[in-house]
Scaffold this motif. Structure first.
Motif, PDB file in Angstrom:
ATOM      1  N   ALA A  17     -26.785 -14.591-107.791  1.00  0.00           N
ATOM      2  CA  ALA A  17     -27.328 -13.754-108.867  1.00  0.00           C
ATOM      3  C   ALA A  17     -27.994 -12.516-108.291  1.00  0.00           C
ATOM      4  CB  ALA A  17     -28.313 -14.550-109.711  1.00  0.00           C
ATOM      5  N   ARG A  18     -28.730 -12.689-107.211  1.00  0.00           N
ATOM      6  CA  ARG A  18     -29.397 -11.544-106.584  1.00  0.00           C
ATOM      7  C   ARG A  18     -28.365 -10.531-106.082  1.00  0.00           C
ATOM      8  NH1 ARG A  18     -30.588  -9.653-101.871  1.00  0.00           N
ATOM      9  NH2 ARG A  18     -29.686 -11.372-100.693  1.00  0.00           N
ATOM     10  N   ASN A  21     -26.501  -8.843-109.041  1.00  0.00           N
ATOM     11  CA  ASN A  21     -27.374  -7.879-109.707  1.00  0.00           C
ATOM     12  C   ASN A  21     -27.497  -6.608-108.885  1.00  0.00           C
ATOM     13  OD1 ASN A  21     -28.912  -7.079-111.867  1.00  0.00           O
ATOM     14  ND2 ASN A  21     -30.798  -7.931-111.051  1.00  0.00           N
ATOM     15  N   GLY A  24     -24.585  -4.386-109.358  1.00  0.00           N
ATOM     16  CA  GLY A  24     -24.385  -3.841-110.693  1.00  0.00           C
ATOM     17  C   GLY A  24     -23.560  -4.716-111.616  1.00  0.00           C
ATOM     18  N   ARG A  25     -23.335  -5.940-111.250  1.00  0.00           N
ATOM     19  CA  ARG A  25     -22.549  -6.852-112.082  1.00  0.00           C
ATOM     20  C   ARG A  25     -23.492  -7.783-112.823  1.00  0.00           C
ATOM     21  NH1 ARG A  25     -17.376  -8.858-109.062  1.00  0.00           N
ATOM     22  NH2 ARG A  25     -17.108  -9.662-111.158  1.00  0.00           N
ATOM     23  N   ARG A  26     -24.142  -7.233-113.830  1.00  0.00           N
ATOM     24  CA  ARG A  26     -25.218  -7.937-114.525  1.00  0.00           C
ATOM     25  C   ARG A  26     -24.744  -9.182-115.266  1.00  0.00           C
ATOM     26  NH1 ARG A  26     -29.423  -4.950-117.670  1.00  0.00           N
ATOM     27  NH2 ARG A  26     -30.345  -6.950-117.273  1.00  0.00           N
ATOM     28  N   LEU A  27     -23.586  -9.101-115.911  1.00  0.00           N
ATOM     29  CA  LEU A  27     -23.111 -10.258-116.661  1.00  0.00           C
ATOM     30  C   LEU A  27     -22.821 -11.426-115.725  1.00  0.00           C
ATOM     31  CD1 LEU A  27     -22.393 -11.362-119.426  1.00  0.00           C
ATOM     32  CD2 LEU A  27     -20.098 -10.478-119.100  1.00  0.00           C
ATOM     33  N   ALA A  29     -24.200 -11.833-112.857  1.00  0.00           N
ATOM     34  CA  ALA A  29     -25.512 -12.270-112.370  1.00  0.00           C
ATOM     35  C   ALA A  29     -26.167 -13.207-113.385  1.00  0.00           C
ATOM     36  CB  ALA A  29     -26.407 -11.066-112.094  1.00  0.00           C
ATOM     37  N   GLY A  30     -26.013 -12.909-114.662  1.00  0.00           N
ATOM     38  CA  GLY A  30     -26.537 -13.792-115.699  1.00  0.00           C
ATOM     39  C   GLY A  30     -25.869 -15.159-115.670  1.00  0.00           C
ATOM     40  N   GLU A  59     -32.161 -13.000-121.042  1.00  0.00           N
ATOM     41  CA  GLU A  59     -32.456 -11.566-121.120  1.00  0.00           C
ATOM     42  C   GLU A  59     -31.247 -10.740-120.703  1.00  0.00           C
ATOM     43  OE1 GLU A  59     -35.932 -10.725-118.822  1.00  0.00           O
ATOM     44  OE2 GLU A  59     -37.191 -12.045-120.014  1.00  0.00           O
ATOM     45  N   VAL A  60     -30.570 -11.165-119.651  1.00  0.00           N
ATOM     46  CA  VAL A  60     -29.381 -10.447-119.187  1.00  0.00           C
ATOM     47  C   VAL A  60     -28.291 -10.498-120.251  1.00  0.00           C
ATOM     48  CG1 VAL A  60     -27.505 -10.483-117.495  1.00  0.00           C
ATOM     49  CG2 VAL A  60     -29.856 -10.766-116.741  1.00  0.00           C
ATOM     50  N   CYS A  64     -26.615  -7.384-122.319  1.00  0.00           N
ATOM     51  CA  CYS A  64     -25.172  -7.133-122.203  1.00  0.00           C
ATOM     52  C   CYS A  64     -24.422  -7.368-123.508  1.00  0.00           C
ATOM     53  CB  CYS A  64     -24.574  -8.020-121.116  1.00  0.00           C
ATOM     54  SG  CYS A  64     -25.143  -7.621-119.460  1.00  0.00           S
TER      55      CYS A  64
END
Length: 116
Positions: A17-18, A21, A24-27, A29-30, A59-60, A64
């Motif tokens: 996840a770290r 994130n 830039g791949r937030r989804l 990472a979530g 939150e992520v 998104c």
């Protein structure tokens, strides 16, 4: 690895996840945070870490717009006893509905015009 050692799986998921994130791949990472939270549930005394990861994942997913993943995460949080706010539903304004004080046939113009 995950079935034999859930603590190691949770740590690997948190690291993923770290890195995701940071890339830039937030989804994704979530999703990794969700996986970490679920893995922490299988470890003794891991409920607080599970809550942290699941809240961060929610939150992520909210940011998104991933409603299905957010709903799954919120179900897991509820199973842990966390109160989760229900999503706000937009309510139609009474002035925009037919029969809300406008004459038949002219409601479209009067109710939708900026002047009322």
């Amino acid at each position: 690895m995950s079935r034999q050692d859930p603590g190691a799986a949770a740590g690997a998921a948190e690291e993923a996840a770290r890195l995701l994130n940071a890339g830039g791949r937030r989804l994704d990472a979530g999703r990794a945070l969700l996986t970490a939270g679920l893995a922490h549930l299988a470890t003794p005394g891991g409920r607080s870490r599970a809550r942290e990861n699941l809240r961060a994942a929610a939150e992520v997913f909210d940011a998104c717009g991933a409603r299905a993943l957010k709903a799954r995460t919120e179900r897991e949080l509820r199973r842990l006893g966390v109160r989760v706010r229900a999503a706000a539903r937009p309510r139609p304004r009474a002035a925009r509905r037919p029969g809300s004080g406008c004459r038949r046939g002219s409601w479209r113009w009067r109710c939708w015009s900026p002047r009322g």
